[in-house]
Design an enzyme around this catalytic site. Structure first.
Site, short mmCIF file in Angstrom:
data_model
loop_
_atom_site.label_atom_id
_atom_site.label_comp_id
_atom_site.label_asym_id
_atom_site.label_seq_id
_atom_site.Cartn_x
_atom_site.Cartn_y
_atom_site.Cartn_z
N GLY A 1 -35.05 -2.17 -24.92
CA GLY A 1 -36.14 -2.51 -25.81
C GLY A 1 -36.62 -1.29 -26.56
O GLY A 1 -36.16 -0.16 -26.35
N GLY B 1 -33.45 -3.97 -21.76
CA GLY B 1 -33.55 -5.20 -22.51
C GLY B 1 -32.20 -5.82 -22.83
O GLY B 1 -32.09 -7.03 -23.04
N GLU C 1 -35.29 1.92 -15.69
CA GLU C 1 -36.72 2.02 -15.99
C GLU C 1 -37.46 3.06 -15.17
O GLU C 1 -38.44 3.65 -15.66
CB GLU C 1 -37.38 0.65 -15.82
CG GLU C 1 -37.06 -0.35 -16.93
CD GLU C 1 -35.67 -0.96 -16.82
OE1 GLU C 1 -35.24 -1.62 -17.78
OE2 GLU C 1 -34.99 -0.75 -15.79
N ASP D 1 -37.46 -5.00 -15.61
CA ASP D 1 -38.05 -6.27 -16.02
C ASP D 1 -36.96 -7.12 -16.67
O ASP D 1 -35.81 -7.04 -16.26
CB ASP D 1 -39.26 -6.03 -16.94
CG ASP D 1 -38.91 -5.34 -18.25
OD1 ASP D 1 -37.90 -4.60 -18.28
OD2 ASP D 1 -39.62 -5.55 -19.24
#
Length: 358
Positions: free
Chosen positions: A69, A118, A141, A149
């Site tokens: 992301g 992402g 992350e 996530d």
């Protein structure tokens, strides 16, 4: 006359194949909010289109499907005190992750090259997930003071043994063989065969299923190095806390175990503790949407209260000095209730549905 800029998602349909190409090759196709909205719109349009029966996702350029992301944008939203903008991004992104998993037509993802963060969210929940000899998959992350996530904890939680804890905490990169072994991919297709596979999916003249077509190009990859590493990984990452895991790693004779202990000592202590709890709780969740909801609470906890997130992005992505100043600085300094506090966080706007009272 200047040509308009190319769209950041190329959307076209032909021969029953709807093709989505992430088109920011200079950024390794990192996802921004507009790209997420374009993907939603294409899936909406094709869901009831009888001319489209298979959807294929790939990435422009030679470097990868999707590097993740837009973390620079995330850091900006966090440091400028705009949590509602972060919440909107995550809600739309996670809705897309769930949509891909639940899509009524066969969704095929080519995780060729770098597919991280992402990128795992748009590839890891597809019906058919293809890797190549160039694939590099990861959920890195904790290296930016954050936690996996995009449904990553759901995938990590269902990896064999303690591989979920290992990959979630370390952010280690999987090659194609590792991704297949860990359950992040389904088929290995050499990159030289991808054009042939795309063509077969588009021009198939017989009623072969997408899986049958993929199998025509599927080859056997080398054995995964994870098979040999499972003994020390499963032993060490069964530790109850991050500190226990580090202690177990130090007690192992393998050089890889000692190196992993050193790595964990460099990463965000808060990110490690929350990730460990998140992966383990995801094992108890009934489905992907439940894991996404849990992740949404955690990422908003980080985005609204934790200095490690903007600091990690600064050190790794913006200034690139690779010297983040974590708070707390060490695993030993972690409050014992940090993971419980994170898991108890409830965002003002829920992931699914409307806020209470609306």
């Amino acid at each position: 006359m200047t040509n308009p800029a190319e769209p950041t998602v190329l959307v076209r349909a032909r021969g029953g194949l709807g093709r989505l190409t992430l088109n920011r090759p200079r950024a390794i196709n990192a996802l921004d909010l507009d790209m997420i909205h374009q993907l939603h719109a294409a899936l909406d349009a094709w869901e009831h289109d009888s001319e489209v029966d298979v959807v294929l996702l790939d990435g422009a350029g030679e470097r990868g499907l999707c590097a993740g992301g837009d973390v620079r944008g995330l850091a900006e939203r966090v440091t400028s005190g705009r949590p509602e903008d972060s919440a909107l991004f995550f809600r739309d992104e996670y809705a897309l992750n769930a949509r891909i998993a639940e899509y009524p037509k066969t969704f095929v993802a080519l995780a060729d090259g770098i597919t991280m963060g992402g990128g795992i969210g748009v590839a890891g929940h597809a019906a058919i997930r293809i890797v190549t000899e160039r694939s590099q998959l990861a959920m890195p992350e904790t290296r930016i003071g954050f936690t996996p996530d995009v449904g990553g904890t759901w995938l990590l939680a269902h990896a064999p043994g303690r591989l979920g804890e290992y990959f979630g905490l370390t952010g280690a990169v999987m090659d194609a063989s590792d991704a297949l072994y860990a359950g992040f991919a389904d088929h290995y297709v050499p990159s030289a065969s991808l054009d042939g596979l795309r063509d077969a999916l588009e021009t198939r003249a017989d009623p072969s299923s997408p899986t049958e077509l993929v199998l025509l190009f599927d080859e056997t990859p080398p054995p995964s190095k994870l098979e040999r590493a499972r003994e020390w990984i499963d032993d060490a990452f069964a530790g109850e806390t991050v500190a226990d895991i580090v202690q177990r790693l130090r007690a192992r004779p393998e050089a890889e175990a000692s190196a992993t202990a050193d790595l964990l000592g460099e990463l965000s202590p808060t990110g490690l503790a929350v990730t460990l709890a998140s992966v383990r709780r995801s094992r108890e969740q009934p489905g992907l949407r439940d894991a996404l909801e849990q992740e949404y609470g955690l990422v908003m906890w980080f985005a609204t209260s934790q200095p490690d997130l903007p600091e990690g992005i600064r050190a790794q992505v913006i200034d690139k000095d690779r010297s983040p100043k974590w708070r707390p600085a060490t695993i030993a300094d972690l409050p014992p209730d940090v993971a419980a506090s994170a898991l108890a966080h409830r965002p003002e706007v829920p992931l699914w549905g409307s806020p209470a009272g609306n």
